[in-house]
Write a protein that holds these residues in place. Structure first.
Motif, PDB file in Angstrom:
ATOM      1  N   ASN A  98       0.964  -1.427  -0.105  1.00 18.36           N
ATOM      2  CA  ASN A  98      -0.140  -0.003  -0.077  1.00 18.36           C
ATOM      3  C   ASN A  98       0.791   1.294  -0.048  1.00 18.36           C
ATOM      4  N   PRO A  99       1.759   1.261  -1.117  1.00 20.60           N
ATOM      5  CA  PRO A  99       2.484   2.710  -1.085  1.00 20.60           C
ATOM      6  C   PRO A  99       1.336   3.954  -1.341  1.00 20.60           C
ATOM      7  N   PHE A 100       1.920   4.959  -0.726  1.00 20.40           N
ATOM      8  CA  PHE A 100       1.263   6.308  -0.777  1.00 20.40           C
ATOM      9  C   PHE A 100       1.199   6.635  -2.047  1.00 20.40           C
ATOM     10  N   PRO A 101       0.289   7.246  -2.824  1.00 24.03           N
ATOM     11  CA  PRO A 101       0.179   8.044  -3.931  1.00 24.03           C
ATOM     12  C   PRO A 101       1.284   9.166  -4.248  1.00 24.03           C
ATOM     13  N   LYS A 102       2.532   8.876  -3.770  1.00 25.53           N
ATOM     14  CA  LYS A 102       3.428   9.908  -3.623  1.00 25.53           C
ATOM     15  C   LYS A 102       4.619   9.141  -4.376  1.00 25.53           C
ATOM     16  N   SER A 103       5.824  10.118  -4.551  1.00 30.54           N
ATOM     17  CA  SER A 103       7.073   9.541  -5.081  1.00 30.54           C
ATOM     18  C   SER A 103       7.551   8.619  -3.913  1.00 30.54           C
ATOM     19  N   TYR A 110       8.189  10.057   4.333  1.00 34.15           N
ATOM     20  CA  TYR A 110       6.946  10.464   5.357  1.00 34.15           C
ATOM     21  C   TYR A 110       6.884  10.205   6.626  1.00 34.15           C
ATOM     22  N   GLY A 111       7.391   9.068   7.215  1.00 32.51           N
ATOM     23  CA  GLY A 111       7.366   8.780   8.636  1.00 32.51           C
ATOM     24  C   GLY A 111       8.396   9.809   9.328  1.00 32.51           C
ATOM     25  N   PRO A 148       6.561   7.751  -9.034  1.00 32.24           N
ATOM     26  CA  PRO A 148       5.532   7.674  -8.258  1.00 32.24           C
ATOM     27  C   PRO A 148       5.815   6.154  -7.546  1.00 32.24           C
ATOM     28  N   THR A 150       3.814   3.931  -6.903  1.00 34.51           N
ATOM     29  CA  THR A 150       2.971   2.867  -7.463  1.00 34.51           C
ATOM     30  C   THR A 150       3.363   2.309  -8.847  1.00 34.51           C
ATOM     31  N   ARG A 164       9.573   1.819   4.125  1.00 31.90           N
ATOM     32  CA  ARG A 164       8.927   2.984   4.866  1.00 31.90           C
ATOM     33  C   ARG A 164       8.509   2.320   6.257  1.00 31.90           C
TER      34      ARG A 164
ATOM     35  N   SER B 347      -6.490   0.998   3.069  1.00 31.01           N
ATOM     36  CA  SER B 347      -5.006   0.442   3.338  1.00 31.01           C
ATOM     37  C   SER B 347      -4.222   1.699   3.444  1.00 31.01           C
ATOM     38  N   LEU B 348      -4.548   2.643   2.688  1.00 32.82           N
ATOM     39  CA  LEU B 348      -3.438   3.777   2.812  1.00 32.82           C
ATOM     40  C   LEU B 348      -3.591   4.604   4.245  1.00 32.82           C
ATOM     41  N   VAL B 355       3.021   4.038  10.415  1.00 31.21           N
ATOM     42  CA  VAL B 355       4.349   4.450  10.843  1.00 31.21           C
ATOM     43  C   VAL B 355       4.273   5.666  11.903  1.00 31.21           C
ATOM     44  N   VAL B 366      -1.866  12.010   3.531  1.00 30.97           N
ATOM     45  CA  VAL B 366      -2.216  10.949   2.548  1.00 30.97           C
ATOM     46  C   VAL B 366      -3.682  10.968   1.909  1.00 30.97           C
ATOM     47  N   ALA B 370      -4.787  12.027  -1.976  1.00 31.65           N
ATOM     48  CA  ALA B 370      -5.313  11.059  -2.850  1.00 31.65           C
ATOM     49  C   ALA B 370      -6.640  11.377  -3.485  1.00 31.65           C
ATOM     50  N   LYS B 464      -0.922  10.076 -13.049  1.00 32.26           N
ATOM     51  CA  LYS B 464       0.161  10.284 -12.454  1.00 32.26           C
ATOM     52  C   LYS B 464       0.130   9.272 -11.552  1.00 32.26           C
ATOM     53  N   TYR B 465      -0.752   8.927 -10.683  1.00 29.05           N
ATOM     54  CA  TYR B 465      -0.768   7.884  -9.620  1.00 29.05           C
ATOM     55  C   TYR B 465      -1.217   6.707  -9.655  1.00 29.05           C
TER      56      TYR B 465
END
Lengths: 255, 466
Positions: A98-103, A110-111, A148, A150, A164, B347-348, B355, B366, B370, B464-465
């Motif tokens: 479940n990676p975040f929609p980020k790079s 993040y953490g 990303p 994802t 992560r 899940s996100l 964390v 987050v 999204a 993009k995502y």
């Protein structure tokens, strides 16, 4: 093998989802810097159990917990415990990546950013590199840290999630069927990784694969219908189980 | 008369449905024939064949009947007598019609009497012919389809095909209507722009269309033109629209978004089930009621409040209108963003909690990013609602086309001006009324471009995502 220090200890742990009881009187001691595998048929309470350890069940309104869970001798359900600090200490990797929609970079940053672990960009960059190296992903993504998360393959995404989790320097890592959505090659990589991580972290892994439990773990617990049926060294559990139900399950006669 | 024919067709259809169905059933039971489909489908098949052609004929006939009757009657009148001085054929025909309907007042001439006689004769003839031809067409369809029943054809697929075409023609009607609206806007606007320069309209800053009241656009002299040329600058209207919409969004976006976030993330299942419908009630209040509220409560409140501070506040102000419009739009933003935020996978959130992030950190870093494409979408929907809103502005913001950025002054919007231009008895060939169409067209184009850009932005972000 000398006995290591007890990291997690549960006493008479019972969990209810509304009226339904999901865990019955679980008493368990998990030792430091070991991999503990939890096996058992679907719906037996393995996931519920590990979600108690970082209090992920708090999110679910109807979930009630009785009994005690101690980490380093402190009851984590006590009022004085800050759940945010607890989760910093107890990381988690989920069934589905479940990676975040980020790079990729931001996923790991993040953490540390939230907890203010690093002082400047240089330290953060180092931390990210270290986390990715520990998760055996650095070589594959070092040239595309700003794409990303994802966009990675399933196995890479799962290792990204492991990176992560370790980016905030946890002591314990919980893994909820981390390989169930992955192909055998990606699974082998993760298993190898788990073996390396054991030197630094206490790991609890829920798995449906008996072979995986044998390969990665030192201790194994067998759950059935919300009860901990048997717990012991993986070697003894799979060679000479003391309970008939365990025997039946690991030889594939039910479950 | 038409209602009678329509009922006859419907009855015929119902009759043929049951007839087709029972016949098919009999075939099965009596002759032990194995039909390919259920008897019901034969019923539908016969009924559709009976009803659709006759309904189409009915519609086409009703469309052309008045024109044809008029041509015949006028032809008769013209051959019977001379055209009376100063009366056009249209007017004569109107008189004939009202004489036939029995509510004629004024001078009765022979022409009208002859015409009315002819009209009565032709109308009754036309009715009989219409009834006869429609019923015979229905019968032909019925017989054709009925014969097919015994030949064991595959009625189920035929019904499927007919239904497909019915659905297709429904969507065609929707598209044609849209086109019709666009073209009617376009043609009237072209007429307007033939008398007023398009640049004067788009970039002029003075809006006072009453200068051009009831003046034939086709016969404007050069001097008159100079006088009205500057009356149709639409900039104050579009500026007013944008300004009021901006005020409305300043109210609706924060409140709507935050309540959406509360509903999706913090409210328990139970309170969400109560709160959401209550907020949605706001969307069900008629805009005219919001108008009362703005004009009678909010406007005077601002005026008195401003006076106590020593400010000069007009009782019709952009602030009052924008504020109330914003309240009206809150449910659009909150409800949609609640849905969008709920659609972000759990899940996100768990990944973020794992964390050690708190709830608000998770939402901020987050969940919100999204959900952003959907949230932008809901905001744009709210913007288009704000731009199109008329009633609140009419009642609370006034009608004066001031080019101002002072929210305490009265201002006006495009839609309000369109209403003002077209209310009451109007000549549709004066630039004043035609300008309403030009405004409508420009507004339409602006919203179209906005929507297009919004869709592109959202799509790009998604790619993009995902």
């Amino acid at each position: 093998m000398k006995e290591r220090k007890i990291k997690i200890k549960t006493e008479n742990l019972e969990v209810y989802y509304g009226e339904k009881q999901a865990l019955f009187d679980v008493n368990l001691e998990i030792h430091e810097k070991e991999v503990t595998a939890l096996i058992g048929p679907s719906g037996c309470g393995k996931s519920t159990f590990i979600r108690c350890i970082n209090r992920m069940n708090d999110v679910i309104d109807i979930c009630k917990i009785k009994g005690s869970i101690e980490i380093d001798g402190k009851n984590i359900n006590h009022k004085s415990i800050d759940v945010v600090r607890l989760r910093e200490k107890v990381g988690m990797v989920f069934q589905k990546p479940n990676p975040f929609p980020k790079s990729i970079y931001d996923n790991i940053a993040y953490g540390p950013k939230i907890h203010g672990i690093t002082k400047n960009k240089g330290e953060l960059d180092n931390l990210i590199e270290n986390s990715l190296r520990k998760a055996a992903l650095w070589n594959e993504v070092k040239d595309r840290l700003h794409e990303p998360g994802t966009s990675l393959s399933g196995g890479q995404q799962q290792r990204l999630c492991i990176a992560r989790a370790i980016s905030v320097n946890p002591e314990i890592i919980l893994m909820d069927e981390p390989c169930s959505a992955l192909d055998p090659i990606a699974t082998a990589k993760i298993e190898e990784l788990i073996d390396e991580l054991r030197e630094t972290y206490t790991i609890i892994i829920v798995t449906h694969s008996m072979a995986q439990a044998v390969r990665v773990s030192q201790k194994t617990g067998f759950f059935h219908l919300g009860k901990l049926i048997e717990f012991g060294t993986t070697e003894k559990m799979f060679k000479n189980p003391s309970n008939n139900m365990t025997q039946d399950y690991i030889t594939g006669r039910f479950g | 008369m038409n209602l009678g024919i329509f009922t006859a067709i419907l009855l015929f259809c119902i009759f043929s449905y049951f007839f087709g169905q029972t016949t098919a059933k009999k075939l099965v039971t009596n002759q032990n024939l194995k039909l390919k489909t259920l008897p019901t489908y034969y019923g539908y098949f016969v009924a559709l064949w009976c009803g659709i052609p006759s309904l189409i004929l009915f519609a086409v006939w009703s469309l052309f009947e008045p024109t044809i009757i008029k041509t015949i009657v006028v032809g008769k009148v013209l051959s019977a007598s001379q055209i009376e001085a100063g009366l056009t054929t249209n007017l004569i025909y109107q008189k004939i019609l009202s004489y036939s309907a029995g509510n004629f007042t004024g001078d009765l001439t022979d022409t009208i009497k002859i015409g009315a006689l002819a009209y009565a004769k032709i109308t009754s003839l036309a009715y009989k012919a219409k009834l006869a031809s429609i019923l015979s067409l229905a019968s032909i369809g019925f017989i054709y389809a009925f014969n097919k029943v015994s030949k064991n054809n595959n009625a189920r697929n035929d019904v499927e095909n007919i239904l497909k075409w019915l659905l297709f023609s429904s969507s065609v009607i929707a598209i044609l209507t849209t086109l019709g609206i666009i073209f009617s806007l376009l043609f009237e606007s072209i007429k307007f722009f033939s008398s007023i320069n398009i640049f004067d309209f788009l970039f002029g800053t003075n809006w006072s269309p009453q200068k051009a009241f009831v003046r034939d656009a086709s016969a404007i002299t050069a001097e008159e033109y100079l006088e009205i040329k500057d009356a149709f600058g639409s900039v104050p209207l579009f500026a007013g629209t944008a300004f009021i919409a901006l005020i409305a969004m300043c109210v609706a976006v924060p409140i709507g978004l935050f309540s959406g976030i509360y509903l999706a993330e913090y409210a328990s299942y139970k309170s969400r089930r109560t709160i959401k419908p209550i907020i949605e009630i706001l969307a069900g209040i008629p805009t005219v009621v919001y108008g009362f509220f703005a004009a009678l409560t909010v406007g005077p409140f601002f005026r008195e409040f401003g006076e106590s501070l020593g400010l000069n506040v007009s009782s019709e102000s952009a602030l009052a209108a924008g504020l109330v419009m914003g309240i009206m739009i809150i449910p659009y933003v909150s409800s949609l963003s609640d849905d969008v935020i709920n659609a972000v996978p759990q899940s996100l959130r768990e990944g973020s909690y794992a964390v050690g992030a708190t709830k608000s950190e998770t939402i901020k870093k987050v969940v919100f990013p999204a959900a952003l494409p959907g949230i932008i979408g809901s905001i744009l929907l709210a913007v288009s609602r704000a731009i199109g809103e008329t009633m609140i502005v009419v009642m609370a913001a006034g009608l004066a086309a001031n080019l101002t950025i002072n929210p305490l002054e009265s201002t006006t919007t495009v839609t309000t001006q369109i209403v003002m231009l077209l209310v009451g008895d109007q000549e549709f060939d004066s630039p004043k009324t035609q300008s309403a169409f030009a405004l409508g067209l420009t507004l339409f184009l602006v919203t179209l471009v906005l929507n297009y850009i919004a869709l592109r932005v959202v799509k790009k972000y998604r790619e993009k995502y995902d």
